[in-house]
Scaffold this motif. Structure first.
Motif, mmCIF file in Angstrom:
data_model
loop_
_atom_site.group_PDB
_atom_site.id
_atom_site.type_symbol
_atom_site.label_atom_id
_atom_site.label_comp_id
_atom_site.label_asym_id
_atom_site.label_seq_id
_atom_site.Cartn_x
_atom_site.Cartn_y
_atom_site.Cartn_z
ATOM 1 N N ASN A 18 0.824 -1.211 0.000
ATOM 2 C CA ASN A 18 0.000 0.000 0.000
ATOM 3 C C ASN A 18 0.852 1.252 0.000
ATOM 4 O O ASN A 18 0.535 2.231 -0.671
ATOM 5 C CB ASN A 18 -0.923 0.000 1.227
ATOM 6 C CG ASN A 18 -2.347 -0.329 0.847
ATOM 7 O OD1 ASN A 18 -2.641 -0.466 -0.332
ATOM 8 N ND2 ASN A 18 -3.217 -0.452 1.822
ATOM 9 N N ILE A 19 1.947 1.236 0.771
ATOM 10 C CA ILE A 19 2.824 2.414 0.799
ATOM 11 C C ILE A 19 3.402 2.635 -0.584
ATOM 12 O O ILE A 19 3.453 3.764 -1.087
ATOM 13 C CB ILE A 19 3.938 2.215 1.846
ATOM 14 C CG1 ILE A 19 3.332 2.267 3.246
ATOM 15 C CG2 ILE A 19 5.009 3.291 1.705
ATOM 16 C CD1 ILE A 19 4.311 1.999 4.344
ATOM 17 N N VAL A 36 -6.341 0.815 -3.112
ATOM 18 C CA VAL A 36 -5.684 0.975 -1.816
ATOM 19 C C VAL A 36 -6.625 0.667 -0.644
ATOM 20 O O VAL A 36 -6.295 -0.168 0.205
ATOM 21 C CB VAL A 36 -5.066 2.379 -1.699
ATOM 22 C CG1 VAL A 36 -4.483 2.589 -0.323
ATOM 23 C CG2 VAL A 36 -3.991 2.564 -2.749
ATOM 24 N N PRO A 37 -7.817 1.287 -0.567
ATOM 25 C CA PRO A 37 -8.707 0.914 0.544
ATOM 26 C C PRO A 37 -9.156 -0.536 0.474
ATOM 27 O O PRO A 37 -9.370 -1.164 1.520
ATOM 28 C CB PRO A 37 -9.900 1.862 0.397
ATOM 29 C CG PRO A 37 -9.797 2.458 -0.932
ATOM 30 C CD PRO A 37 -8.371 2.402 -1.344
ATOM 31 N N PHE A 40 -6.532 -2.568 2.032
ATOM 32 C CA PHE A 40 -6.558 -2.348 3.482
ATOM 33 C C PHE A 40 -7.680 -3.162 4.123
ATOM 34 O O PHE A 40 -7.474 -3.838 5.140
ATOM 35 C CB PHE A 40 -6.750 -0.860 3.762
ATOM 36 C CG PHE A 40 -6.810 -0.514 5.216
ATOM 37 C CD1 PHE A 40 -5.680 -0.568 6.004
ATOM 38 C CD2 PHE A 40 -8.012 -0.150 5.812
ATOM 39 C CE1 PHE A 40 -5.725 -0.244 7.344
ATOM 40 C CE2 PHE A 40 -8.065 0.169 7.154
ATOM 41 C CZ PHE A 40 -6.918 0.115 7.909
ATOM 42 N N GLY A 41 -8.879 -3.127 3.505
ATOM 43 C CA GLY A 41 -9.993 -3.900 4.050
ATOM 44 C C GLY A 41 -9.695 -5.383 4.055
ATOM 45 O O GLY A 41 -9.949 -6.085 5.048
#
Lengths: 283, 287
Positions: A18-19, A36-37, A40-41
């Motif tokens: 993600n970074i 990206v989200p 994360f999810g």
């Protein structure tokens, strides 16, 4: 042990990914904003699953996502019945009645600045109160079935929508109203052709706030008594039986229903207020 | 000040409608009683009787006011019948949760504006979470925390905390980003570091947004604490008063608890508003 280590490894890997994505050019594209989200999810779900297995958390405290998914898959009819009872019958009908009544009230008091000056502070005050507490009274009056839930929802959504609509009807500029006057437009014509369209962004703001309130009202009202179906009923009884996978399944349904409801209202808003700066496509 | 008259007029209309509704809704019981006793009652006899029932369908405003007054001043404040006692139980959970939620929310917002990866991964979820009825998790949190041995104040505070958390995150991120390019450029010409930019520009600029979120957050915290008292049959707190009232049909008790909750909410929002006015005035940002 292997579960915990793999959870940490997975977490570090997706974090690094993600970074990297967020510092690359890809993140400014439309797909990047979604990816990206989403990663994360997914990370949260996987780490949750691995940690629950690794630490052997009992399922009466926190069931793993796979168990919740399995529970959703096998109890679809029950979930659908609860959804219809709470969302369609309770929340949706209450939302329609409450919002309709609020907009109608706002238009009715539109010609009286005296009433507006009086109702606005009262409405703002009431909008901040814990109105959910009225649920036991309305359950007593309207019985256990969906009518009492709809009544709670009506009371909860009324004031936020009223306040927003009154603010919206005052949102036209003097220049625009003067133009209508030079056309010798009547009160009704000005209302229909200028002031109501100009109020739409405000009204939709109220309607969107009301979607969340409607679901909360319908669910919490079921904690005070309901027939043997409904999302709030299922949550409170399954919590008592420690069937936490079912509780999480209902919460997943509630989250989906809430976002879909909000999204639907936002879509209607985009269609009706396409002219507003906040809705125009960004260059 | 010019809106005092209209507000009083509107409140007077509401009270009048309430009295009329109380007469209408309680009259059935009076007629029923009279029919059983075999007597006829005229309308003028019905009216006073609808206002003095033990368990009316809708208590008249003065009955609620009396119930509220009895609950607040009529008992020792440690008594289980005192609304001050129950109100304090709910208020303490609200304040603890509000403190935790606001603190964590501000921290997350600071992280979000300084870290691009965090912004892009967390922010969409924080915004989406505002559309879902998170209050539905309340019963589960209470029961689960009970089963691992945590009970009393903390589970309710956790519910209050997560209800006030998301509004604060969203408001604070907007606020910390509110300085425009010109102001940020000025600080760059001063060779200000990230920390200095944060303390001297971003944080002061975010204050109006923070207070707007705090008002939403504290009202949500109170709702969270009240709903947190419902599911386990809690014995104390305003939510427990509501629940017991609904079990035993004590309508006056429900309405008194409801109004106590309303006054607590109004006081909390009013305090935040007063702090906001004082802070913004001191900072020269009052509008």
């Amino acid at each position: 042990m292997i579960w915990i280590v793999s959870a940490l490894v997975f977490w570090a890997a997706t974090l690094a990914l993600n970074i990297r994505i967020s510092h690359s050019r890809f993140s400014t594209t439309k797909a990047g904003r979604l990816v990206v989200p989403a990663i994360f999810g997914l990370t949260i779900l996987v780490v949750w699953e691995l940690l629950v297995r690794g630490l052997q958390v009992p399922s009466v405290i926190l069931p793993p996502p796979s168990a919740i998914g399995a529970r959703i898959a096998v109890s679809l009819p029950v979930l659908w019945g609860d959804f219809v009872q709470t969302f369609v019958k309770g929340a949706l009908s209450g939302w329609l009645i409450g919002c309709g009544a609020a907009v109608a009230t706002a238009i009715a008091i539109d010609r009286s600045p005296f009433l507006q000056r009086g109702l606005l502070p009262v409405g703002n005050f009431v909008a901040a109160l814990p109105i959910v507490g009225i649920a036991p009274i309305l359950v007593m009056w309207f019985g256990f079935d969906w009518q009492s839930k709809a009544a709670v929802v009506v009371v909860m959504v009324f004031f936020p929508v009223l306040v927003n609509t009154v603010a919206g009807l005052a949102a036209t500029e003097a220049m625009q109203r003067d133009l209508m006057k030079t056309y010798s437009a009547s009160y009704t014509q000005t209302l229909l052709k200028l002031r109501l369209p100009a109020a739409m962004p405000f009204i939709f703001n109220g309607l969107k706030i009301a979607t969340t309130l409607a679901l909360i009202g319908a669910i919490v009202a079921e904690f005070f008594g309901s027939p043997i179906r409904g999302m709030g009923f299922r949550i409170s009884t399954e919590v008592g039986r420690l069937g936490l996978d079912m509780v999480w399944a209902e919460i997943a349904v509630a989250a989906l229903a809430g976002s879909a409801f909000y999204g639907a209202v936002a879509l209607i808003e985009r269609g009706m207020t396409f002219w507003h700066p906040s809705q125009r496509r960004q260059q | 000040m010019r809106s005092v008259g209209p507000v009083l007029a509107v409140i007077a209309v509401i009270v009048a409608l309430w009295y009329a509704a109380a007469v209408g809704m309680n009259a059935a019981w009076v007629r029923d009683q009279a029919a059983r006793a075999g007597t006829e009652v005229s309308f003028l006899q019905i009216v006073p009787q609808t206002m003095a029932q033990e368990r009316p369908v809708l208590p008249a405003p003065h009955q609620v006011a009396k119930g509220l007054w009895d609950g607040v001043t009529g008992q020792a404040i440690t008594s289980k019948r005192s609304l001050v006692y129950h109100g304090w139980i709910t208020l303490s959970a609200t304040l603890l949760g509000f403190g935790i939620g606001t603190g964590l929310g501000i921290l997350l917002a600071v992280g979000i504006i300084h870290n691009r990866a965090m912004d892009q991964s967390v922010m969409p979820w924080a915004i989406a979470s505002q559309t879902i009825p998170i209050l539905a998790i309340a019963p589960m949190i209470i029961v689960v925390m009970n089963s691992i041995g945590v009970s009393g104040l903390l589970p309710k505070a956790v519910i209050s905390a997560y209800l006030s958390f998301f509004p604060v995150v969203v408001g604070m991120v907007t606020g910390l980003r509110s300085p425009d390019a010109m102001q940020l450029d000025l600080l760059r010409t001063y060779n200000a570091g990230r920390g200095q930019t944060f303390w001297k520009l971003r944080l002061p600029a975010s204050m109006p947004y923070l207070f707007a979120s705090l008002k939403v957050g504290i009202a949500a915290s109170l709702v969270g604490a009240i709903v947190g008292e419902l599911p386990t049959g809690a014995v104390a707190g305003l939510g427990a008063r509501l629940l017991q009232g609904s079990y035993y049909g004590q309508t006056i008790q429900i309405w008194a608890a409801l109004f106590a909750a309303a006054f607590v909410a109004a006081a909390l929002v009013g305090i935040v508003g007063a702090v906001q006015a004082a802070v913004l005035k001191r900072m020269g940002m009052a509008r």
